[in-house]
Motif scaffolding. Structure first.
Motif, short mmCIF file in Angstrom:
data_model
loop_
_atom_site.label_atom_id
_atom_site.label_comp_id
_atom_site.label_asym_id
_atom_site.label_seq_id
_atom_site.Cartn_x
_atom_site.Cartn_y
_atom_site.Cartn_z
N ALA A 43 0.85 -1.29 -0.06
CA ALA A 43 -0.05 -0.16 -0.05
C ALA A 43 0.85 1.24 0.04
CB ALA A 43 -0.96 0.12 1.19
N HIS A 44 2.03 1.08 0.64
CA HIS A 44 2.95 2.39 0.74
C HIS A 44 3.26 2.96 -0.87
CE1 HIS A 44 5.77 4.96 2.15
NE2 HIS A 44 6.80 4.44 1.52
N PHE A 45 3.30 2.08 -1.67
CA PHE A 45 3.96 2.00 -2.98
C PHE A 45 2.69 2.60 -4.00
CE2 PHE A 45 7.43 -0.06 -1.04
CZ PHE A 45 8.57 0.71 -1.41
N TYR A 46 1.49 2.34 -3.63
CA TYR A 46 0.25 2.76 -4.37
C TYR A 46 0.07 4.21 -4.52
CZ TYR A 46 -4.23 2.34 -6.36
OH TYR A 46 -5.49 2.51 -7.06
N THR A 47 -0.17 4.52 -5.65
CA THR A 47 -0.53 6.03 -5.98
C THR A 47 -1.97 6.13 -6.19
OG1 THR A 47 1.67 6.36 -6.90
CG2 THR A 47 -0.06 8.04 -7.41
N TYR A 48 -2.92 6.83 -5.62
CA TYR A 48 -4.26 6.99 -5.69
C TYR A 48 -4.79 7.59 -7.01
CZ TYR A 48 -4.89 5.48 -0.74
OH TYR A 48 -4.93 4.96 0.45
N VAL A 49 -5.65 7.28 -7.64
CA VAL A 49 -6.18 7.52 -8.94
C VAL A 49 -7.35 8.81 -8.29
CG1 VAL A 49 -7.61 7.32 -10.77
CG2 VAL A 49 -5.93 5.62 -10.32
N ASP A 50 -6.97 10.05 -8.79
CA ASP A 50 -7.90 11.24 -8.87
C ASP A 50 -9.05 11.06 -9.43
OD1 ASP A 50 -9.30 13.34 -8.57
OD2 ASP A 50 -7.52 14.83 -8.35
N PRO A 51 -10.43 10.79 -9.02
CA PRO A 51 -11.68 10.66 -9.62
C PRO A 51 -11.80 11.58 -10.70
CG PRO A 51 -12.14 10.58 -6.94
CD PRO A 51 -10.67 11.09 -7.35
N ASP A 52 -11.05 12.97 -10.62
CA ASP A 52 -11.29 13.91 -11.63
C ASP A 52 -10.55 13.44 -12.93
OD1 ASP A 52 -12.82 15.54 -10.31
OD2 ASP A 52 -11.10 16.82 -9.58
N GLN A 53 -9.40 12.65 -12.75
CA GLN A 53 -8.46 11.98 -13.70
C GLN A 53 -9.35 10.89 -14.59
OE1 GLN A 53 -4.85 10.01 -12.23
NE2 GLN A 53 -4.32 9.02 -14.43
N LEU A 54 -10.34 10.03 -13.96
CA LEU A 54 -11.03 9.29 -14.41
C LEU A 54 -12.03 9.80 -15.32
CD1 LEU A 54 -12.08 6.89 -11.26
CD2 LEU A 54 -10.25 6.46 -13.29
N ALA A 55 -12.68 11.23 -15.07
CA ALA A 55 -13.60 11.95 -15.74
C ALA A 55 -12.92 12.49 -17.01
CB ALA A 55 -14.26 12.97 -14.94
N THR A 56 -11.56 12.92 -16.60
CA THR A 56 -10.78 13.44 -18.11
C THR A 56 -10.48 12.17 -18.87
OG1 THR A 56 -9.76 15.02 -16.31
CG2 THR A 56 -8.68 14.49 -18.45
N LEU A 57 -10.35 11.19 -18.42
CA LEU A 57 -10.05 9.94 -19.33
C LEU A 57 -11.18 9.88 -20.07
CD1 LEU A 57 -8.02 7.44 -17.15
CD2 LEU A 57 -7.18 8.43 -19.42
#
Length: 694
Positions: free
Chosen positions: A651-665
């Motif tokens: 978990a320490h090395f996991y980078t969270y995905v921003d919900p706004d990034q999903l909308a942009t995709l």
């Protein structure tokens, strides 16, 4: 065709001016009824296997966990159907119908008059398979469908929805685990426990769940299926692997192995697959949490059957009702954590991310099994371990008046102390045998005189050797004993009648016949309770005797004699009563429930928020699949501690995905589609003869 972009989807009416869509009320009620249905059936399932189908404890536990595992494998199937073909709404309806049929078949299989034992087993297993496909298939769809009702900007409301959603799950569980054991044990039908009714009521609740969900149809935001998403994902992954290892001469330098699929697939799809795979890899250690959690319905319930279930004030709990404590504590803990614990942690400026919450939840579950181990160590002190091969268990009951007697079994000096008259026997002693069956000489001495008799012993059997005097000679009588504790809290009793008249004794609903002159009655079980006026009818008169408290799980021998004109009663406790109160299970339930709040609710919301729009059901299924992969108390605790450490490092090395990034995709994918359409138009124009161009 319906526009798939989030900003153009139908907006549901709101609840009382809030940002909560009215449609979620139908989803929450549906989930309450469905969970009542599932947990109500599951609460009595282990005891149904043991007492109705007459399976062993180990086999019953194995089938119970196999069913639980299947319920958490089938979400993958439901997610594929929902995201690829039918959409979440229709998938929930169709699989709920399968679910209802499974409940009905299971109920019919519990009716005693329906065929022989093979028919009952066949119907029960077929019903459970249908239930597993129904409950598992709709599981990822309902949670994701609820999340779909919110607009993208209402992330906090959506997070709280998952808490409310989880509360509805546990509200249904509380009521069902309280009610269905009562329907099973307190309502009699077909001459015994009413399993048909205990399974029938959950079936009715599942029908209500289906009706409620359909009733909200006009309010739902229904995203259409995205096509065969899983197939496209598999093809993309396969192409990337094939392209990477095919020895391509170009050998471009990619940051990720999936980038090798760019020759054929869009960057948007590749990026979405990367997101899903990163989360799924993170889920690899998580099944150990669910392996512990699911022990509440099997090992913890069996532990409860060997405990004192009197909570005081005349309140007696059934062993399978203890599971409701988990669901009840969930209802208490969710608002405490949401409005107290988490805000307090934020005030302390501690960044408690979702993955940190999940790691703490696993550690709490490990501590719960540490507590369960402490309870188990004390519980087993009241249990008599059965004899194994080449040995039997033996106790001596001395009914000879006068001085204590000494007992010697040839070749075995196991009774070194003299045995007093009419005293509780010493603990059962393990008597080694040279063969599966052996006849052993027994020497009994009193006042310097030795009397001889024999013990006809078989391996693995438990015996009482009863000594009594007749015409100045000590005689022996052996009796096979019951040492297995009742799993429903009853006590086992028998009578030894030293009176010269035969006795008929009625204790509750059990009737005993004790022949005259040291005759022994059959050993029967009676309800736990205090018996102050028991009818005892001899050949000439009626007597009333006091048995006192017959406690949970004990086995008693009552010796009937005569004192002047009255009957004299001597009470011997052969197997100790359950002396560890059921309240000692509360700490382990508190710990595992606190762990569940931090682990499970967070996992649901995390799985939804980190998934691209086209794969939300698939990732929900991936989360639920962690429940499906599955051993004992302290071992579980140690394994989960190790797993929580591994998970924390990952978990320490996991980078969270921003919900706004999903909308942009999603918008980028739409732009790519528009560009491709324009390119097609330009190509078609280039193919037109120049004389015709305007």
């Amino acid at each position: 065709m319906e526009d798939k972009r989030p900003e153009n989807r139908k907006k549901s009416p709101k609840i009382c001016g809030t940002n909560y869509p009215l449609s979620i009320s139908f989803i929450v009620v549906n989930e309450f009824c469905e969970r009542f249905s599932y947990y109500g059936m599951k609460a009595v399932l282990t005891l149904y296997f043991i007492h109705y189908l007459h399976w062993s404890k180990n086999f019953s536990t194995a089938i119970y966990h196999a069913f639980s595992g299947l319920c958490y494998f089938t979400p993958v199937l439901g997610a594929i159907i929902a995201d690829s073909w039918l959409g979440k709404f229709r998938t929930i309806i169709y699989l709920s119908i399968v679910y209802v049929i499974g409940h009905v078949v299971k109920s019919v299989g519990a009716i005693p008059d329906v065929g022989d034992s093979s028919v009952h087993i066949g119907l029960s297993m077929f019903g459970l398979i249908l239930i597993a496909f129904g409950t598992g298939g709709i599981k990822p769809c309902v949670a994701a469908f609820g999340g779909d009702q919110f607009e993208e900007e209402h992330t906090e409301e959506r997070r709280k929805f998952f808490s409310i959603f989880y509360m509805s799950i546990n509200a249904g569980s509380v009521l069902s685990t309280l009610i269905t054991p009562i329907l099973r044990g307190d309502v009699q039908c077909f001459g015994g426990d009413c399993y048909a009714l205990a399974f029938g009521v959950p079936a009715a609740l599942m029908i209500i769940a289906l009706v409620v969900f359909i009733a909200g149809s006009g309010l739902y935001r229904k995203s259409p299926p995205e096509g065969n998403v899983l197939l496209n994902v598999c093809k993309c992954i396969g192409f990337a692997i094939s392209n990477r290892w095919s020895g391509s001469k170009k050998s471009p330098t990619w940051n990720h192995w999936l980038d090798w699929a760019e020759e054929k697939y869009s960057k948007g799809l590749i990026q979405e697959i990367k997101m899903v795979l990163r989360v799924l890899v993170l889920y690899i250690p998580l099944p150990m949490f669910w392996a512990l959690f699911d022990q509440q319905g099997s090992r913890w319930t069996l532990q409860a059957t060997r405990m004192n279930m009197d909570l005081g004030g005349g309140f007696i709990i059934k062993p399978d009702q203890m599971q409701m404590l988990n669901a009840l504590l969930i209802l208490v803990f969710i608002p405490i954590f949401d409005m107290g614990v988490y805000p307090l942690i934020r005030l302390c400026r501690i960044n408690l991310t979702p993955l940190k919450k999940m790691a703490i939840g696993m550690i709490l579950a490990a501590l719960a099994f540490g507590a369960a181990t402490v309870v188990e160590v004390n519980v087993i002190k009241t249990v008599v371990e059965p004899a194994t091969a080449k040995e039997c268990l033996l106790q001596v009951i001395n009914l000879v008046d006068g001085d204590p007697v000494s007992v010697e079994i040839t070749g075995h000096n196991i009774f070194s102390d003299k045995i007093e008259s009419y005293k509780d026997p010493v603990e059962y002693t393990r008597l080694p045998l040279s063969d599966a069956h052996q006849v052993l000489p027994v020497n009994v001495s009193q006042y310097g005189v030795t009397h001889q008799c024999k013990l006809d012993a078989n391996e693995t059997i438990t015996y009482s050797l009863i000594l009594y005097s007749k015409d100045g000679i000590i005689n022996c009588k052996q009796e096979e004993d019951n040492i297995i504790k009742s799993e429903n809290g009853e006590a086992y009793i028998r009578f030894i009648n030293t009176h010269p008249e035969s006795m008929n004794i009625t204790v509750g609903s059990a009737n005993f016949f004790a022949p005259r002159n040291y005759g022994i009655s059959e050993t029967l079980k009676v309800e736990r309770g205090t018996y102050m006026k028991v009818t005892c009818i001899s050949e000439t008169t009626t007597h009333y005797i006091e048995l006192g408290l017959l406690d949970f799980g004990a086995t008693y021998t009552f010796v009937i004699g005569r004192d002047a004109e009255k009957l004299k009663l001597h009470k011997i406790e052969d197997v100790n009563a359950n002396n560890i109160n059921i309240a000692w299970q509360i700490p382990q339930y508190v710990l595992i429930t606190a762990g569940e709040v931090m682990f499970s609710i967070t996992g649901l919301e995390f799985s939804y928020s980190q998934a691209p729009a086209s794969m939300k059901s698939v990732l929900q299924a991936g989360w639920l699949l962690t429940v499906a992969f599955w051993i004992e108390f302290l071992l579980f605790a140690a394994l989960l501690v190790a797993v929580s450490i591994i998970f924390s490092i990952m978990a320490h090395f996991y980078t969270y995905v921003d919900p706004d990034q999903l909308a942009t995709l999603a918008k980028d994918d739409d732009n790519i589609v528009d560009l491709k359409e324009k390119e097609k138009e330009n190509i078609s124009m280039d193919n037109v003869p120049k004389s015709t161009k305007m």
